[in-house]
Design an enzyme around this catalytic site. Structure first.
Site, short mmCIF file in Angstrom:
data_model
loop_
_atom_site.label_atom_id
_atom_site.label_comp_id
_atom_site.label_asym_id
_atom_site.label_seq_id
_atom_site.Cartn_x
_atom_site.Cartn_y
_atom_site.Cartn_z
CG ASN A 6 19.27 13.31 99.17
OD1 ASN A 6 17.91 13.63 99.82
ND2 ASN A 6 18.98 12.90 98.06
CE LYS A 8 18.74 9.35 98.26
NZ LYS A 8 18.83 8.18 97.54
CG HIS A 92 18.00 12.69 93.62
ND1 HIS A 92 17.60 11.30 93.32
CD2 HIS A 92 19.16 12.57 94.46
CE1 HIS A 92 18.46 10.49 94.17
NE2 HIS A 92 19.25 11.20 94.60
CD GLU A 94 16.29 8.28 95.23
OE1 GLU A 94 15.98 9.29 95.91
OE2 GLU A 94 17.21 7.63 95.36
CD GLU A 164 23.23 11.53 93.63
OE1 GLU A 164 23.79 11.54 94.66
OE2 GLU A 164 22.12 11.37 93.26
N GLY A 170 22.19 3.64 96.24
CA GLY A 170 21.56 3.03 97.22
C GLY A 170 21.64 1.49 97.12
CB SER A 208 26.84 3.40 97.30
OG SER A 208 25.51 2.86 97.05
P1 13P Z 1 23.16 6.54 98.78
O1 13P Z 1 24.42 7.41 99.31
O2 13P Z 1 22.11 6.02 99.78
O3 13P Z 1 23.57 5.61 97.53
O4 13P Z 1 22.44 7.78 97.93
C1 13P Z 1 22.83 8.71 96.84
C2 13P Z 1 21.98 9.52 96.53
O5 13P Z 1 20.92 9.53 95.98
C3 13P Z 1 22.17 10.99 97.13
O6 13P Z 1 21.30 12.05 96.58
#
Ligand code: 13P
Length: 253
Positions: A6, A8, A92, A94, A164, A170, A208
């Site tokens: 992903n 982002k 997600h 976010e 997740e 993150g 992560s």
């Molecule tokens: P990270 O791997 O940067 O922690 O992000 C995870 C994520 O949100 C994948 O969709």
């Protein structure tokens, strides 16, 4: 095993070109793992032309809950499919928090994805407060069920879940293999309780994930792959995660 990157809101045409090139070349012979990248919408055409002939699949990070029409700024599932996408990340954390996406919106988006042949990768996960209050299992299984209520046809071929935990996204603090396995087992039990055919639905872990932590996660019986954020921006690191998923050590690659 399925490993999904992903990206982002990262990338540029120049950066993407070298990333796509490396992924297509290095993942050409990994038949035991499906590798997918979910790029920002403006780069779908570039991704389709760079990866179309490769074994790396393409996905989007979100889609509209609407089919078509006067929805300024939105991108439909049909449009993503038109660019060769096979997957759509849905719900997600976010999107849930920054865009106040409700359970019904998320379920509708998953339904739209399915209608256009995209496999929804439905994200679920608890906050740190919810975990500390012992509510993890309830939160994640409720989030899964809210979507499945609208997807009676869901099965292993057309539905993927990504667990997740919000506290791991993150932050550099991945859940350990054992911690993640506990929640994955809960999700699996809940899927089985709903319908036998859902037993084989893939449940990915995200939060992560790095090449150095991937093997511990992938060795767990109910972890079927990963949804990778930050580490997917480094193409070589993403390749190493994919190789860990296919059971190939980096020394053998
Ligand atoms: P990270 O791997 O940067 O922690 O992000 C995870 C994520 O949100 C994948 O969709």
């Amino acid at each position: 095993m399925l490993v999904v990157g992903n990206w982002k809101m990262h990338g540029s045409k120049a950066e993407n070109e070298s990333r796509f090139g490396l992924l297509a070349a290095r993942l050409a012979d990994s038949p035991r793992v499906g590798a997918v990248v979910c790029v920002p919408f403006p780069y779908l055409a570039q991704a389709e032309s760079a990866l179309g002939a490769s074994s790396v699949g393409l996905g989007v990070q979100d889609i509209s809950a609407q089919a078509t029409g006067a929805y300024t700024g939105e991108v439909s599932a049909a449009m993503a499919a038109d660019f060769g996408c096979g997957y759509a990340i849905i719900g997600h954390s976010e999107r849930r928090s920054n865009h106040a996406e409700s359970a019904s919106t998320i379920a509708m988006k998953a339904k739209r994805a399915s209608e256009h042949g995209l496999v929804p990768i439905v994200c679920v996960g608890e906050t740190l407060e919810e975990r500390e209050a012992g509510r993890t299992a309830l939160v994640v299984t409720t989030q899964v069920n809210e979507v499945l209520d609208l997807l009676p046809e869901a099965g292993p071929q057309n539905f993927v879940i990504a667990y997740e935990p919000l506290w791991a996204i993150g932050t550099g603090k991945s859940a350990s293999g054992a911690e993640a396995q506990q929640v994955h087992a809960c999700i699996r039990a809940s899927l089985c309780g709903r319908a036998k055919r859902l037993k084989a639905v893939r449940v990915l872990y995200g939060g992560s994930v790095k090449a150095s932590t991937a093997a511990d996660l992938f060795r767990q019986p109910d972890i079927d792959g990963a949804l990778v954020g930050g580490a997917s921006l480094d193409a070589e690191e993403f390749v190493q995660i994919c190789l860990a998923a296919s059971g190939v050590t980096s020394a053998e690659a």
